[in-house]
Design a protein around this motif. Structure first.
Motif, PDB file in Angstrom:
ATOM      1  N   THR A 156       0.817  -1.211   0.000  1.00 20.58           N
ATOM      2  CA  THR A 156       0.000   0.000   0.000  1.00 20.58           C
ATOM      3  C   THR A 156       0.850   1.260   0.000  1.00 20.58           C
ATOM      4  O   THR A 156       0.591   2.205  -0.754  1.00 20.58           O
ATOM      5  CB  THR A 156      -0.928   0.011   1.227  1.00 20.58           C
ATOM      6  N   SER A 157       1.885   1.296   0.832  1.00 20.82           N
ATOM      7  CA  SER A 157       2.709   2.493   0.934  1.00 20.82           C
ATOM      8  C   SER A 157       3.639   2.661  -0.256  1.00 20.82           C
ATOM      9  O   SER A 157       3.824   3.772  -0.760  1.00 20.82           O
ATOM     10  CB  SER A 157       3.536   2.453   2.232  1.00 20.82           C
ATOM     11  N   LEU A 158       4.225   1.565  -0.710  1.00 25.13           N
ATOM     12  CA  LEU A 158       5.196   1.647  -1.787  1.00 25.13           C
ATOM     13  C   LEU A 158       4.559   1.882  -3.148  1.00 25.13           C
ATOM     14  O   LEU A 158       5.095   2.622  -3.973  1.00 25.13           O
ATOM     15  CB  LEU A 158       6.043   0.367  -1.831  1.00 25.13           C
ATOM     16  N   ARG A 159       3.397   1.267  -3.401  1.00 27.26           N
ATOM     17  CA  ARG A 159       2.832   1.314  -4.744  1.00 27.26           C
ATOM     18  C   ARG A 159       1.408   1.867  -4.811  1.00 27.26           C
ATOM     19  O   ARG A 159       0.861   2.047  -5.890  1.00 27.26           O
ATOM     20  CB  ARG A 159       2.832  -0.094  -5.354  1.00 27.26           C
ATOM     21  N   HIS A 160       0.765   2.097  -3.681  1.00 28.50           N
ATOM     22  CA  HIS A 160      -0.606   2.623  -3.649  1.00 28.50           C
ATOM     23  C   HIS A 160      -1.577   1.739  -4.434  1.00 28.50           C
ATOM     24  O   HIS A 160      -2.494   2.216  -5.096  1.00 28.50           O
ATOM     25  CB  HIS A 160      -0.651   4.050  -4.219  1.00 28.50           C
ATOM     26  N   GLU A 319       5.404  13.456  -0.956  1.00 28.04           N
ATOM     27  CA  GLU A 319       4.839  12.357  -0.181  1.00 28.04           C
ATOM     28  C   GLU A 319       3.454  11.932  -0.645  1.00 28.04           C
ATOM     29  O   GLU A 319       2.915  10.948  -0.153  1.00 28.04           O
ATOM     30  CB  GLU A 319       4.789  12.734   1.302  1.00 28.04           C
ATOM     31  N   VAL A 320       2.870  12.652  -1.587  1.00 24.21           N
ATOM     32  CA  VAL A 320       1.566  12.253  -2.118  1.00 24.21           C
ATOM     33  C   VAL A 320       1.719  11.072  -3.068  1.00 24.21           C
ATOM     34  O   VAL A 320       0.825  10.232  -3.213  1.00 24.21           O
ATOM     35  CB  VAL A 320       0.890  13.446  -2.836  1.00 24.21           C
ATOM     36  N   SER A 321       2.868  10.963  -3.735  1.00 23.07           N
ATOM     37  CA  SER A 321       3.122   9.893  -4.694  1.00 23.07           C
ATOM     38  C   SER A 321       3.445   8.593  -3.965  1.00 23.07           C
ATOM     39  O   SER A 321       3.798   8.607  -2.775  1.00 23.07           O
ATOM     40  CB  SER A 321       4.284  10.274  -5.611  1.00 23.07           C
ATOM     41  N   PRO A 322       3.333   7.450  -4.655  1.00 19.90           N
ATOM     42  CA  PRO A 322       3.750   6.183  -4.039  1.00 19.90           C
ATOM     43  C   PRO A 322       5.190   6.271  -3.557  1.00 19.90           C
ATOM     44  O   PRO A 322       6.049   6.879  -4.207  1.00 19.90           O
ATOM     45  CB  PRO A 322       3.593   5.176  -5.186  1.00 19.90           C
ATOM     46  N   ARG A 323       5.454   5.649  -2.437  1.00 18.78           N
ATOM     47  CA  ARG A 323       6.779   5.735  -1.829  1.00 18.78           C
ATOM     48  C   ARG A 323       7.887   5.210  -2.751  1.00 18.78           C
ATOM     49  O   ARG A 323       9.025   5.665  -2.699  1.00 18.78           O
ATOM     50  CB  ARG A 323       6.771   4.949  -0.521  1.00 18.78           C
ATOM     51  N   ALA A 324       7.557   4.264  -3.609  1.00 21.64           N
ATOM     52  CA  ALA A 324       8.548   3.695  -4.517  1.00 21.64           C
ATOM     53  C   ALA A 324       9.112   4.743  -5.470  1.00 21.64           C
ATOM     54  O   ALA A 324      10.219   4.572  -6.003  1.00 21.64           O
ATOM     55  CB  ALA A 324       7.939   2.538  -5.310  1.00 21.64           C
ATOM     56  N   CYS A 325       8.364   5.818  -5.709  1.00 21.73           N
ATOM     57  CA  CYS A 325       8.838   6.876  -6.610  1.00 21.73           C
ATOM     58  C   CYS A 325       9.999   7.656  -6.014  1.00 21.73           C
ATOM     59  O   CYS A 325      10.626   8.463  -6.708  1.00 21.73           O
ATOM     60  CB  CYS A 325       7.692   7.831  -6.948  1.00 21.73           C
ATOM     61  N   TRP A 326      10.269   7.446  -4.742  1.00 21.75           N
ATOM     62  CA  TRP A 326      11.356   8.156  -4.074  1.00 21.75           C
ATOM     63  C   TRP A 326      12.723   7.656  -4.520  1.00 21.75           C
ATOM     64  O   TRP A 326      13.723   8.366  -4.466  1.00 21.75           O
ATOM     65  CB  TRP A 326      11.201   7.988  -2.564  1.00 21.75           C
ATOM     66  N   TRP A 327      12.785   6.398  -4.984  1.00 15.24           N
ATOM     67  CA  TRP A 327      14.070   5.756  -5.251  1.00 15.24           C
ATOM     68  C   TRP A 327      14.412   5.772  -6.729  1.00 15.24           C
ATOM     69  O   TRP A 327      13.569   5.533  -7.581  1.00 15.24           O
ATOM     70  CB  TRP A 327      14.047   4.320  -4.734  1.00 15.24           C
ATOM     71  N   ILE A 328      15.684   6.024  -7.015  1.00 17.90           N
ATOM     72  CA  ILE A 328      16.199   5.993  -8.383  1.00 17.90           C
ATOM     73  C   ILE A 328      17.337   4.984  -8.410  1.00 17.90           C
ATOM     74  O   ILE A 328      18.413   5.213  -7.853  1.00 17.90           O
ATOM     75  CB  ILE A 328      16.708   7.373  -8.838  1.00 17.90           C
ATOM     76  N   ALA A 329      17.107   3.854  -9.059  1.00 17.08           N
ATOM     77  CA  ALA A 329      18.113   2.795  -9.113  1.00 17.08           C
ATOM     78  C   ALA A 329      18.684   2.683 -10.522  1.00 17.08           C
ATOM     79  O   ALA A 329      17.967   2.799 -11.507  1.00 17.08           O
ATOM     80  CB  ALA A 329      17.501   1.456  -8.702  1.00 17.08           C
ATOM     81  N   THR A 330      19.973   2.474 -10.620  1.00 14.46           N
ATOM     82  CA  THR A 330      20.638   2.273 -11.905  1.00 14.46           C
ATOM     83  C   THR A 330      21.491   1.009 -11.828  1.00 14.46           C
ATOM     84  O   THR A 330      21.800   0.510 -10.743  1.00 14.46           O
ATOM     85  CB  THR A 330      21.529   3.471 -12.249  1.00 14.46           C
ATOM     86  N   LYS A 331      21.876   0.503 -12.988  1.00 13.46           N
ATOM     87  CA  LYS A 331      22.725  -0.684 -13.006  1.00 13.46           C
ATOM     88  C   LYS A 331      24.052  -0.427 -12.307  1.00 13.46           C
ATOM     89  O   LYS A 331      24.608  -1.308 -11.646  1.00 13.46           O
ATOM     90  CB  LYS A 331      22.975  -1.117 -14.450  1.00 13.46           C
ATOM     91  N   ALA A 332      24.576   0.796 -12.470  1.00 11.17           N
ATOM     92  CA  ALA A 332      25.853   1.130 -11.851  1.00 11.17           C
ATOM     93  C   ALA A 332      25.785   0.994 -10.335  1.00 11.17           C
ATOM     94  O   ALA A 332      26.723   0.506  -9.689  1.00 11.17           O
ATOM     95  CB  ALA A 332      26.262   2.549 -12.236  1.00 11.17           C
TER      96      ALA A 332
END
Length: 410
Positions: A156-160, A319-332
């Motif tokens: 619920t918190s990560l993806r709504h 904080e209105v967006s899903p929590r998962a939007c906070w993270w930016i992951a790359t292959k590096a």
């Protein structure tokens, strides 16, 4: 965090059995007489992302059906030799799958290839966000700190995503039925639908074709068909991804006939079950691939285990967006640590290293409710003062109170 073991099997009877998947793992092998370390009790390591590599499609977009557990054969070890695993369980019949589990290979120091992820995240980025006209249509890990799992609250918190509602029952889909479904619901020509499914050797279509359909339906202002194409792409590439990096199962269209009802389905709960079903498969030492709701797994790790996995936070996140939007992951970033380094981090994991309440600012009301319950436990002296657990609970209460004061003074 709460265990949800058994949820996959329960929902599997609803939506998995109809897709015809049968598991064929042997269950009568005797377990080895060694006990794995904490890091070996779960599948963990640096992984490579498969984006467009052709893989034989697997006709199992959701959870698999239940399978019986068969007790292992316990060999006679003699009167002087104790049965079971040294320092662990005394009844080897409990771990009926240990011989096949990746933990056995890790414990015996056998070389274990890294898992390859079947992840379609970049395909969804190519599709982009939905146009405004269609927006309205739309097992656990064993660690030194204990047994933890991804919960419905995390979803619920990560993806709504909704975690309560109905479960759609999917029926086995023949290729001819898939063609008719594509014609009726996506408004495509029968010849084109037939050609695409034939090319995929089953009731599948390629994500690139769905993206093209979506763009064309938006240009033609066929918003209902555009919404179905968008959602089919989302379900097949993210929530219920299978082991093919190039195919999306057409069966999901059946749940998109009435778009006004899509919000009534418990998509979050089903996606979580799908994720755990594939995590269970990945624990088998002969399995070389992991699929499912990979974004959910990654973001859950970032939120709770910052000392294990590093990631860049988006400075523009709200904080209105899903929590998962906070993270930016790359292959590096993902490849900065080796598999051995990850295992070492897990073996050294302690209670203060785990962020037990990561969604406080994202959900302040719930966070305060948790704090009140923690304070009640401390006041009742259910947790012994001076222990590590007691100190962690006090730290959590102090952090929440401090953040609340900061927000009040702003």
């Amino acid at each position: 965090m709460v265990r949800i073991r058994g949820l996959g099997r329960a929902l599997g009877r609803i939506i998995g059995r109809a897709l015809g998947r049968e598991d064929s793992h042997d269950s009568d092998d005797a377990p080895q007489r060694r006990r794995p370390t904490a890091s070996a009790r779960r599948q963990q390591g640096v992984v490579t992302v498969a984006e467009d590599e052709p893989v034989v499609p697997v006709d199992d977009p959701v959870v698999a059906a239940d399978k019986p557990m068969v007790a292992a054969n316990v060999h006679d070890t003699g009167a002087d030799e104790p049965e079971g695993f040294p320092g662990g369980l005394s009844d080897p019949s409990v771990l009926t799958k240990y011989v096949e589990h990746v933990a056995a290979s890790v414990w015996s120091e056998e070389e274990q290839p890294e898992l390859k992820l079947s992840f379609h995240g970049r395909k969804v980025q190519k599709l982009g966000r939905p146009v405004p006209a269609i927006e309205g249509e739309t097992s656990s890990f064993y660690l030194p700190v204990g047994e933890v799992t991804i919960t419905l609250d995390d979803v619920t918190s990560l993806r709504h995503l909704p975690i309560a509602g109905a479960f759609h029952t999917f029926q086995p889909l023949h290729i001819d039925e898939a063609v008719l479904m594509l014609v009726d619901l996506l408004l495509v020509l029968g010849e084109a639908a037939r050609a695409k499914t034939t090319h995929c050797h089953g009731p599948y279509v390629r994500p690139s074709w769905l993206r093209d359909i979506y763009q064309r339906k938006c240009q033609a202002r066929h918003w209902t068909a555009a919404a179905r194409a968008y959602l089919l792409h989302l379900l097949g590439c993210i929530l219920f991804a299978n082991k093919s990096a190039t195919h999306v199962h057409v069966v999901f269209l059946d749940a998109l006939r009435d778009l006004s009802q899509i919000g009534m389905f418990a998509l979050g709960a089903t996606a979580l079950v799908h994720m755990y079903d594939h995590l269970n498969d990945a624990c088998i030492s002969t399995n070389r691939q992991l699929t499912g709701y990979i974004i959910l797994l990654q973001c859950w790790i970032y939120e709770h285990f910052s000392s294990v996995a590093e990631c860049i936070a988006d400075p523009n996140y709200d904080e209105v967006s899903p929590r998962a939007c906070w993270w930016i992951a790359t292959k590096a970033i993902v490849k900065t640590k080796s598999t051995a380094t990850y295992r070492q981090c897990l073996d050294q994991l302690r209670i203060p290293d785990v962020y037990w309440m990561p969604y406080g600012k994202h959900r302040p009301e719930a966070c305060h409710a948790i704090v009140e319950r923690l304070e009640r436990l401390l006041n009742l002296r259910i947790v012994t003062e001076g222990t590590e657990t007691y100190e962690v609970m006090e730290d959590c209460i102090r952090i929440v109170r401090s953040r609340h004061r900061q927000r009040t003074n702003q």
